[in-house]
Design a protein around this motif. Structure first.
Motif, PDB file in Angstrom:
ATOM      1  N   LEU A   1       0.851  -1.202   0.000  1.00  0.00           N
ATOM      2  CA  LEU A   1       0.000   0.000   0.000  1.00  0.00           C
ATOM      3  C   LEU A   1       0.884   1.250   0.000  1.00  0.00           C
ATOM      4  CD1 LEU A   1      -2.476  -1.321   2.723  1.00  0.00           C
ATOM      5  CD2 LEU A   1      -2.921  -1.210   0.282  1.00  0.00           C
ATOM      6  N   THR A   2       1.974   1.154  -0.749  1.00  0.00           N
ATOM      7  CA  THR A   2       2.950   2.247  -0.684  1.00  0.00           C
ATOM      8  C   THR A   2       2.838   3.236  -1.837  1.00  0.00           C
ATOM      9  OG1 THR A   2       4.509   0.771  -1.770  1.00  0.00           O
ATOM     10  CG2 THR A   2       4.726   1.013   0.619  1.00  0.00           C
TER      11      THR A   2
ATOM     12  N   ALA B   1     -15.637   3.031   6.885  1.00  0.00           N
ATOM     13  CA  ALA B   1     -16.398   2.008   7.610  1.00  0.00           C
ATOM     14  C   ALA B   1     -15.452   1.131   8.440  1.00  0.00           C
ATOM     15  CB  ALA B   1     -17.194   1.167   6.620  1.00  0.00           C
ATOM     16  N   ALA B   2     -14.338   0.724   7.840  1.00  0.00           N
ATOM     17  CA  ALA B   2     -13.423  -0.210   8.527  1.00  0.00           C
ATOM     18  C   ALA B   2     -12.769   0.441   9.747  1.00  0.00           C
ATOM     19  CB  ALA B   2     -12.357  -0.704   7.553  1.00  0.00           C
ATOM     20  N   LEU B   3     -12.636   1.766   9.731  1.00  0.00           N
ATOM     21  CA  LEU B   3     -11.902   2.447  10.808  1.00  0.00           C
ATOM     22  C   LEU B   3     -12.839   3.057  11.856  1.00  0.00           C
ATOM     23  CD1 LEU B   3      -9.252   4.072   8.471  1.00  0.00           C
ATOM     24  CD2 LEU B   3      -8.781   2.328  10.181  1.00  0.00           C
TER      25      LEU B   3
ATOM     26  N   ILE C   1       2.312  -5.860   5.976  1.00  0.00           N
ATOM     27  CA  ILE C   1       1.578  -4.798   5.270  1.00  0.00           C
ATOM     28  C   ILE C   1       2.531  -3.613   5.119  1.00  0.00           C
ATOM     29  CG2 ILE C   1      -0.373  -3.180   5.361  1.00  0.00           C
ATOM     30  CD1 ILE C   1      -1.862  -5.262   7.057  1.00  0.00           C
ATOM     31  N   ALA C   2       2.677  -3.149   3.879  1.00  0.00           N
ATOM     32  CA  ALA C   2       3.609  -2.043   3.619  1.00  0.00           C
ATOM     33  C   ALA C   2       2.840  -0.749   3.403  1.00  0.00           C
ATOM     34  CB  ALA C   2       4.465  -2.353   2.398  1.00  0.00           C
TER      35      ALA C   2
ATOM     36  N   ALA D   1      -9.464  -5.875   3.954  1.00  0.00           N
ATOM     37  CA  ALA D   1      -8.848  -6.837   4.887  1.00  0.00           C
ATOM     38  C   ALA D   1      -7.590  -6.226   5.518  1.00  0.00           C
ATOM     39  CB  ALA D   1      -8.503  -8.128   4.158  1.00  0.00           C
ATOM     40  N   ALA D   2      -6.806  -5.521   4.702  1.00  0.00           N
ATOM     41  CA  ALA D   2      -5.568  -4.909   5.214  1.00  0.00           C
ATOM     42  C   ALA D   2      -5.891  -3.844   6.259  1.00  0.00           C
ATOM     43  CB  ALA D   2      -4.763  -4.306   4.065  1.00  0.00           C
TER      44      ALA D   2
END
Ligand code: PLP
Length: 391
Positions: free
Chosen positions: A37-38, A306-308, A349-350, A378-379
């Protein structure tokens, strides 16, 4: 070989902030399953129709030297695009085609600075900015855009820095990489006032102009009296998923563009004709196509919200634009560097540490929304779980 100081000092010495990225790439090369995710690159490839246009143009003979300022139909199309999107009347002779936005940034600084001149830029910043300023012999002067201010620039600090440094130029970037800030009309008007007061050339990097999720994109060039002192940097990279084609543009006052053409003649000597024709075709696909390219980032922004939700370990101020999330990870008690390093080592996870974009993004990490929705979601959930173990 004794190299020039200008060349050897482009990075300014010390870390260039990309250690984590390099470490992630090394892990991937060793066969580790790392969620990346960089980097600011779409998870789709350039549209097949654009590639067919490129192929057709090459087979049709567009393989010789192209006109150095760019092919006229593309310059005209870019001029029409800016006229339509920003409301500023723009003609072919205001537009030069460059090898991506990056080459336009270089040309703009070459146009604005002599050796030893200072240029102001806003921290947090896109990685190449200080190096681009140094590569023309300029002196980069950072001015903060604090997280507490929604990453809008601190105008008083800018005013002071302009006065003390005697800067010749000011670089701004809205929608912003890495913060996602979209500068408000008020911010832009105040920036324009500073530019007038200190007689600054403004270089406005607008490569994310099609990625606005809240508010609207306003070009500083559209404000009164600004067209004469502004260069706009644009690109096909982000708006049309054409990062590798290297087609961008510099827009500015016609009298300046003649001089910049001399620079282009003595550097790149033009951009490949078949990629320019592909870019022309791509612009012809219209705004609907640009919206399709931008849509996944808007969708993932909502997924992230939503995820956070309902936790305090990772704080998200939803970005107003561009393809990144800035997460405030200060509740973890770690620096952005340490958080990103542990996330990579412990959870594969990057993400980019905020510190690699300057001091104002310390205690944050930047998450590129550039993988498909399911693994992206998912990450984020994994990051929340990781954050909870630290908070
Ligand atoms: N400006 C910003 C803010 C960017 O994020 C990038 C690329 O990531 C560029 C300019 C350069 O893009 P390109 O040279 O591909 O047009």
């Amino acid at each position: 070989m004794r190299l020039s100081n200008t060349l050897t000092q482009i990075t300014g010495g010390g870390s260039d902030g990309w250690e984590l990225f390099i470490k992630a790439r090394k892990m991937i090369a060793e066969g580790r399953d790392v969620t990346e995710l960089t980097i600011g690159e779409h998870d789709i490839k350039t549209d097949t129709r654009i590639l067919e246009a490129m192929h057709g143009a090459a087979l049709g003979g567009a393989t010789g030297y192209a006109m150095v300022p760019g092919i006229d139909p593309l310059r005209t199309a870019v001029a029409e695009r800016l006229t339509h999107r920003t409301g500023v009347r723009t003609a072919l002779d205001n537009v030069l085609i460059t090898a991506g936005g990056q080459a336009a940034l270089f040309a703009a600084f070459r146009a604005a600075l002599d050796a030893g001149d200072s240029a102001l830029y806003i921290d947090p910043y896109y990685a190449t900015y200080p190096g681009t300023i140094r590569s023309v012999g300029g002196v980069p002067v950072a001015v903060t855009a604090p997280a507490e201010n929604g990453f809008q620039p601190d105008i008083d600090a800018l005013d002071k820095a302009a006065a003390t440094s005697g800067a010749k130029a000011l670089l701004i970037n809205s929608p912003n990489n890495p913060t996602g800030a979209v500068y408000t009309r008020d911010t832009l008007e105040r920036l324009a006032q500073i530019a007038h007061k200190h007689d600054l050339i403004v270089i406005s990097d607008e490569v994310y102009d099609t990625q606005v999720w809240e508010g609207a994109h306003l070009s500083i060039r559209a404000l009164e009296g600004m067209a004469e002192r502004t260069f706009v940097v644009g690109s096909m990279s982000k708006s049309h998923a054409m990062t590798g084609s290297r087609v961008g543009w510099l827009v500015g006052p016609a009298h300046a563009m003649g001089h910049v053409t001399n620079l282009l003649t003595n550097t790149n000597y033009g951009v490949a004709g078949f990629t320019q024709q592909a870019a022309l075709f791509a612009l012809g696909l219209g705004e609907t196509f640009e919206e399709e390219i931008a849509a996944p980032f808007k969708r993932r922004r909502a997924l992230a919200q939503a995820a956070l939700k309902g936790q305090n370990a990772l704080r998200l101020s939803p970005p107003s634009g561009a393809m990144y999330l800035m997460l405030d990870i200060r509740a973890s008690g770690l620096t952005g560097d340490a958080f990103a390093d542990r996330l990579l080592t412990e959870r594969a996870i990057a993400v980019m540490p905020g510190e690699s974009f300057g001091t104002a993004a310390a205690g944050h990490v930047r998450v590129a929304m550039t993988i498909p929705d399911a693994p992206f979601e998912a990450a984020l959930k994994e990051m929340v779980a990781f954050g909870a173990t630290l908070a």
